[in-house]
Scaffold this motif. Sequence first.
Motif, mmCIF file in Angstrom:
data_model
loop_
_atom_site.group_PDB
_atom_site.id
_atom_site.type_symbol
_atom_site.label_atom_id
_atom_site.label_comp_id
_atom_site.label_asym_id
_atom_site.label_seq_id
_atom_site.Cartn_x
_atom_site.Cartn_y
_atom_site.Cartn_z
ATOM 1 N N GLN A 90 -6.003 -10.386 13.896
ATOM 2 C CA GLN A 90 -5.702 -11.229 12.729
ATOM 3 C C GLN A 90 -5.783 -10.424 11.433
ATOM 4 O O GLN A 90 -4.931 -10.568 10.554
ATOM 5 N N GLU A 91 -6.821 -9.592 11.296
ATOM 6 C CA GLU A 91 -6.971 -8.790 10.078
ATOM 7 C C GLU A 91 -5.792 -7.836 9.894
ATOM 8 O O GLU A 91 -5.214 -7.743 8.808
ATOM 9 N N CYS A 92 -5.458 -7.133 10.956
ATOM 10 C CA CYS A 92 -4.371 -6.144 10.866
ATOM 11 C C CYS A 92 -3.023 -6.815 10.645
ATOM 12 O O CYS A 92 -2.223 -6.342 9.824
ATOM 13 N N LEU A 93 -2.762 -7.899 11.347
ATOM 14 C CA LEU A 93 -1.489 -8.613 11.166
ATOM 15 C C LEU A 93 -1.371 -9.142 9.743
ATOM 16 O O LEU A 93 -0.325 -8.980 9.097
ATOM 17 N N ARG A 94 -2.419 -9.744 9.226
ATOM 18 C CA ARG A 94 -2.407 -10.272 7.854
ATOM 19 C C ARG A 94 -2.129 -9.148 6.856
ATOM 20 O O ARG A 94 -1.301 -9.280 5.950
ATOM 21 N N SER A 95 -2.798 -8.014 7.035
ATOM 22 C CA SER A 95 -2.603 -6.874 6.153
ATOM 23 C C SER A 95 -1.173 -6.334 6.259
ATOM 24 O O SER A 95 -0.541 -6.010 5.248
ATOM 25 N N PHE A 96 -0.655 -6.235 7.473
ATOM 26 C CA PHE A 96 0.720 -5.773 7.703
ATOM 27 C C PHE A 96 1.717 -6.680 6.971
ATOM 28 O O PHE A 96 2.615 -6.193 6.273
ATOM 29 N N LEU A 97 1.570 -7.998 7.124
ATOM 30 C CA LEU A 97 2.511 -8.932 6.499
ATOM 31 C C LEU A 97 2.429 -8.881 4.970
ATOM 32 O O LEU A 97 3.463 -8.939 4.287
ATOM 33 N N ARG A 98 1.219 -8.731 4.413
ATOM 34 C CA ARG A 98 1.076 -8.591 2.954
ATOM 35 C C ARG A 98 1.772 -7.318 2.466
ATOM 36 O O ARG A 98 2.471 -7.334 1.463
ATOM 37 N N ARG A 99 1.560 -6.217 3.196
ATOM 38 C CA ARG A 99 2.199 -4.964 2.805
ATOM 39 C C ARG A 99 3.719 -5.080 2.875
ATOM 40 O O ARG A 99 4.429 -4.652 1.974
ATOM 41 N N GLU A 100 4.224 -5.665 3.919
ATOM 42 C CA GLU A 100 5.677 -5.801 4.079
ATOM 43 C C GLU A 100 6.280 -6.632 2.948
ATOM 44 O O GLU A 100 7.342 -6.290 2.419
ATOM 45 N N ALA A 101 5.599 -7.698 2.559
ATOM 46 C CA ALA A 101 6.077 -8.523 1.441
ATOM 47 C C ALA A 101 6.002 -7.744 0.126
ATOM 48 O O ALA A 101 6.934 -7.784 -0.682
ATOM 49 N N ARG A 102 4.904 -7.011 -0.081
ATOM 50 C CA ARG A 102 4.712 -6.257 -1.321
ATOM 51 C C ARG A 102 5.775 -5.177 -1.503
ATOM 52 O O ARG A 102 6.290 -4.984 -2.600
ATOM 53 N N ILE A 103 6.127 -4.471 -0.438
ATOM 54 C CA ILE A 103 7.106 -3.393 -0.581
ATOM 55 C C ILE A 103 8.542 -3.871 -0.391
ATOM 56 O O ILE A 103 9.473 -3.103 -0.587
ATOM 57 N N GLY A 104 8.716 -5.136 -0.015
ATOM 58 C CA GLY A 104 10.059 -5.705 0.104
ATOM 59 C C GLY A 104 10.797 -5.363 1.383
ATOM 60 O O GLY A 104 11.976 -5.660 1.517
ATOM 61 N N ARG A 105 10.128 -4.743 2.333
ATOM 62 C CA ARG A 105 10.778 -4.396 3.601
ATOM 63 C C ARG A 105 10.804 -5.598 4.536
ATOM 64 O O ARG A 105 11.742 -5.777 5.293
ATOM 65 N N ASN A 106 9.747 -6.403 4.499
ATOM 66 C CA ASN A 106 9.654 -7.662 5.224
ATOM 67 C C ASN A 106 9.911 -7.575 6.721
ATOM 68 O O ASN A 106 10.614 -8.411 7.292
ATOM 69 N N LEU A 107 9.326 -6.550 7.367
ATOM 70 C CA LEU A 107 9.378 -6.545 8.825
ATOM 71 C C LEU A 107 8.652 -7.794 9.315
ATOM 72 O O LEU A 107 7.617 -8.175 8.761
ATOM 73 N N PRO A 108 9.156 -8.451 10.348
ATOM 74 C CA PRO A 108 8.572 -9.732 10.781
ATOM 75 C C PRO A 108 7.303 -9.560 11.614
ATOM 76 O O PRO A 108 6.999 -8.473 12.121
ATOM 77 N N GLU A 109 6.596 -10.658 11.787
ATOM 78 C CA GLU A 109 5.384 -10.687 12.597
ATOM 79 C C GLU A 109 5.654 -10.143 13.998
ATOM 80 O O GLU A 109 4.822 -9.432 14.566
ATOM 81 N N GLN A 110 6.817 -10.457 14.557
ATOM 82 C CA GLN A 110 7.142 -9.988 15.909
ATOM 83 C C GLN A 110 7.161 -8.461 15.984
ATOM 84 O O GLN A 110 6.797 -7.879 16.998
ATOM 85 N N HIS A 111 7.576 -7.805 14.921
ATOM 86 C CA HIS A 111 7.554 -6.340 14.887
ATOM 87 C C HIS A 111 6.114 -5.853 15.080
ATOM 88 O O HIS A 111 5.857 -4.947 15.887
#
Length: 180
Positions: free
Chosen positions: A113-134
């Motif tokens: 949960q911690e890593c996924l949450r951090s990954f999704l925040r980073r993806e949104a911040r940098i605008g790449r928006n890789l999905p949760e499934q990635h």
Amino acid sequence: MNSRPIPLVLLFGPSGAGKSTLCAALSNQSQWLHVETDPFSRTTASAPVPKSLLQLFSPNPSFSDLATELRGMASSHSGVILSFISMICPNVEHITAAQESGFTTIFLSGNEQECLRSFLRREARIGRNLPEQHWRTHSTGICRALHRPEYAPHTMLGFSDGAHRSVNELVAEVLKHVSG
């Protein structure tokens, strides 16, 4: 004059654990050479990927060529940290072979949960928006593997109380790992 060779660290962990942030801090604060192998993270400052990296994860691993190549690249640095794509999780034989060539192996860890949450925040911040499934495809395996006892001596927690630990704490912990 110090005749001890510069420290070499292999850094593994799931996406979102903070590997790139830790490597950038080691590079900036402690003059370490950072080599990033993850093509999705190659936007961070990184030295070129060594040619000898391709032979690492064979059935009979040898890390000596990589150690020699990295030390040659890092003549003006105080250490080298090589961070890996989240899908790679070496086995005990690889860790042992790396140690025999002078590497310290560290797994930067967090729960899923911690890593996924951090990954999704980073993806949104940098605008790449890789999905949760990635993330689930590439990081679930290493998150689960790092809970096995054979990885415990090499594991550093990237999170405390659900938030990333301070980068200064993590840098200090890496430096402690390589000095003792």
